[in-house]
Design an enzyme around this catalytic site. Structure first.
Site, PDB file in Angstrom:
ATOM      1  N   ASP A 204      54.144 -49.217   4.375  1.00  0.00           N
ATOM      2  CA  ASP A 204      53.935 -50.244   5.391  1.00  0.00           C
ATOM      3  C   ASP A 204      54.483 -49.686   6.701  1.00  0.00           C
ATOM      4  O   ASP A 204      55.692 -49.624   6.912  1.00  0.00           O
ATOM      5  CB  ASP A 204      54.672 -51.521   4.960  1.00  0.00           C
ATOM      6  CG  ASP A 204      54.764 -52.553   6.084  1.00  0.00           C
ATOM      7  OD1 ASP A 204      54.326 -52.267   7.219  1.00  0.00           O
ATOM      8  OD2 ASP A 204      55.287 -53.655   5.816  1.00  0.00           O
ATOM      9  N   LYS A 230      50.933 -54.356  17.315  1.00  0.00           N
ATOM     10  CA  LYS A 230      52.286 -53.811  17.486  1.00  0.00           C
ATOM     11  C   LYS A 230      52.224 -52.424  18.111  1.00  0.00           C
ATOM     12  O   LYS A 230      53.219 -51.719  18.208  1.00  0.00           O
ATOM     13  CB  LYS A 230      52.999 -53.747  16.132  1.00  0.00           C
ATOM     14  CG  LYS A 230      53.239 -55.128  15.500  1.00  0.00           C
ATOM     15  CD  LYS A 230      54.075 -55.005  14.257  1.00  0.00           C
ATOM     16  CE  LYS A 230      53.978 -56.183  13.324  1.00  0.00           C
ATOM     17  NZ  LYS A 230      54.681 -57.371  13.783  1.00  0.00           N
ATOM     18  N   CYS A 368      60.606 -62.927   8.564  1.00  0.00           N
ATOM     19  CA  CYS A 368      59.726 -62.726   7.397  1.00  0.00           C
ATOM     20  C   CYS A 368      60.305 -61.687   6.449  1.00  0.00           C
ATOM     21  O   CYS A 368      59.572 -60.891   5.842  1.00  0.00           O
ATOM     22  CB  CYS A 368      58.310 -62.331   7.816  1.00  0.00           C
ATOM     23  SG  CYS A 368      57.520 -63.563   8.822  1.00  0.00           S
TER      24      CYS A 368
HETATM   25  N1  7TS Z   1      55.279 -55.281   7.775  1.00  0.00           N
HETATM   26  C1  7TS Z   1      56.285 -55.186   8.663  1.00  0.00           C
HETATM   27  C2  7TS Z   1      57.365 -54.186   8.455  1.00  0.00           C
HETATM   28  C3  7TS Z   1      56.297 -56.048   9.771  1.00  0.00           C
HETATM   29  O1  7TS Z   1      57.280 -55.941  10.649  1.00  0.00           O
HETATM   30  C4  7TS Z   1      55.248 -56.977   9.934  1.00  0.00           C
HETATM   31  C5  7TS Z   1      55.251 -57.968  11.066  1.00  0.00           C
HETATM   32  C6  7TS Z   1      54.218 -56.997   9.002  1.00  0.00           C
HETATM   33  C7  7TS Z   1      54.277 -56.142   7.931  1.00  0.00           C
HETATM   34  C8  7TS Z   1      53.047 -57.905   9.135  1.00  0.00           C
HETATM   35  O2  7TS Z   1      52.277 -57.524  10.213  1.00  0.00           O
HETATM   36  P1  7TS Z   1      51.020 -58.411  10.670  1.00  0.00           P
HETATM   37  O3  7TS Z   1      50.576 -57.775  11.923  1.00  0.00           O
HETATM   38  O4  7TS Z   1      50.014 -58.324   9.579  1.00  0.00           O
HETATM   39  O5  7TS Z   1      51.547 -59.792  10.854  1.00  0.00           O
HETATM   40  N2  7TS Z   1      56.524 -58.220  11.606  1.00  0.00           N
HETATM   41  C9  7TS Z   1      56.844 -59.186  12.476  1.00  0.00           C
HETATM   42  C10 7TS Z   1      58.119 -59.327  13.036  1.00  0.00           C
HETATM   43  O6  7TS Z   1      59.051 -58.574  12.817  1.00  0.00           O
HETATM   44  N3  7TS Z   1      58.129 -60.405  13.838  1.00  0.00           N
HETATM   45  O7  7TS Z   1      56.899 -60.949  13.828  1.00  0.00           O
HETATM   46  C11 7TS Z   1      56.108 -60.206  12.986  1.00  0.00           C
END
Ligand code: 7TS
Length: 410
Positions: A204, A230, A368
């Site tokens: 991930d 991101k 999360c």
């Molecule tokens: N894995 C990690 C390590 C993350 O930080 C996040 C989102 C996800 C998976 C999921 O990503 P998405 O784009 O599919 O939602 N992290 C965060 C956070 O730290 N604050 O808001 C979202």
């Protein structure tokens, strides 16, 4: 001042229009980059240009705009391939984000190649999106989820990881950089250990791709997931990298248009990679915008970005530790620029609200990653997560505001 030669953060900041905004009359201090990064003008322009001058569906029309859109979509895939060092653009699957990529692998790989009693090994520092899909698979087909522990610094305990990597483990899925702790995991070593036992590994990379150079061939991971938003790109678009040998063997995730070569009521033949995993009209503008985001990041260079962010991290760590009663959660030796902390008796949400009034955007909560909070025995943390457009002055602003918080809660 940065030690990084020729680094001009003010020039970089001018590329991000939102960074000139004010909140409650104060300059926006955006320190929530782990949640989502801001977008450079080039990405915003790409989206506006696409919708105002180029919009058409891909792979369908024989008219000029459709052909152009198809070409730009393909070019963006090629950019992603180059950016992460994949062997082929067939190994780049566009998805909604990291969450969807992880779910796709849990379902398509898991349901096909894992069976009841097989173990999937993760770590204690995973985001929920690398926990829950495996729990759903456990409910569905009876796999067992194993969790490698972390120490008080928030580092994976490699001795325990090795012990847990038994013959029953048939898949490993680990976070590259923890969003709640900032820990950078030794993913290359993890992959090496797992491969020595013939176990595939998913990484991930949500918190890694915008902060450190990546070469999936060198890493030798079997799957790698990240989100465009991101990485300076639009929301709703992300990438699943998978080795061709795995993706070819896996069944499709969803059925529909584009993922087929031929359909009759008797039999459907699936399309080749990567289309087999991209059913329906994709997020075309998102893909093209992600391509622009990658161009932008590459024009600055991830080595330089990483070096500058490490300077911010050292500076921020030192300054935060001077705030009375502040305890950092996540003090790994190898860290990304994420500063998670608790401050005396003050609740993270109260801290967040006080900071917000100063125009400082941070995140408060469990991020999360509830098991991380449980491990450190805290209900929540306050988190400042930095990007290469942040400044030393912004860290000073954060620290000054935290000193004020300590006054309020004295
Ligand atoms: N894995 C990690 C390590 C993350 O930080 C996040 C989102 C996800 C998976 C999921 O990503 P998405 O784009 O599919 O939602 N992290 C965060 C956070 O730290 N604050 O808001 C979202």
């Amino acid at each position: 001042m940065s030690q990084e030669a020729g680094w001009d953060v003010e020039k970089i900041r001018r590329d991000f229009p939102i960074l000139g905004e004010k909140v409650y009359g104060k300059p926006l201090t955006y320190l929530d980059n782990a949640a989502t990064t801001q977008k450079p003008q080039a990405v915003i322009d790409t989206l506006a240009q696409y919708y105002s001058k180029e919009n058409a569906n891909i792979h369908r029309g024989i008219f000029c705009l459709s052909e152009q859109a198809t070409k730009r979509y393909k070019t963006a895939r090629h950019k992603v391939q180059g950016f992460i060092g994949a062997a082929s653009d067939k190994e780049i699957i566009f998805v909604r984000g990291t969450t969807e990529a992880l779910n796709l692998v849990a379902q398509c790989y898991g349901r096909t190649f894992l069976k009841a009693g097989d173990e999937v090994l993760i770590t204690h520092m995973e985001h929920h999106s690398n926990i829950v899909p495996w729990q759903m698979l456990a409910e569905g087909i009876g796999i067992k989820l194993k969790v490698a522990p972390i120490n008080d610094q928030g580092e994976l305990i490699m001795e325990d990881f090795k012990k847990l990597l038994s013959d029953k483990v048939k898949f490993v899925s680990v976070v590259h950089v923890s969003n709640a702790l900032g820990t950078v995991n030794p993913v290359k070593e993890i992959i090496h250990l797992a491969h020595a036992k013939g176990i595939p590994v998913m990484v991930d990379g949500a918190q890694a791709v915008a902060h450190t150079p990546l070469d999936v061939k060198d890493l030798d991971c079997d799957f790698y997931a990240f989100s465009g938003h991101k990485l300076l790109g639009p929301t709703g678009i992300g990438v699943l990298y998978g080795k061709k040998e795995f993706l070819e063997k896996m069944p499709p995730y969803q059925g529909g248009g584009d993922m087929i070569r031929s359909v009759t009521f008797e039999k459907t033949v699936y399309n080749d990679l990567p289309y087999k995993f991209e059913a329906g009209t994709p997020h075309i503008a998102g893909v093209i915008g992600l391509g622009t985001a990658i161009d932008y990041i590459q024009s600055i260079g991830l080595e330089r970005i990483e070096a500058y962010e490490q300077e911010l991290l050292s500076y921020g760590t030192e300054k935060l530790l001077q705030v009375p009663g502040l305890r950092l959660i996540g003090t790994a030796r190898h860290k990304s620029a994420i500063l998670s902390f608790v401050l005396g008796e003050a609740h993270a949400h109260d801290i967040g609200t006080i900071l917000d009034r100063q125009g400082i955007a941070i995140r408060a909560g469990h991020h999360c990653a509830m098991p991380v909070m449980q491990r450190f025995n805290v209900p929540a943390t306050t988190r400042a997560s930095l990007a290469f457009y942040n400044t030393f002055e912004e860290i000073d602003r954060l620290v000054a505001a935290l000193h004020e918080v300590t006054e309020v809660f004295r």
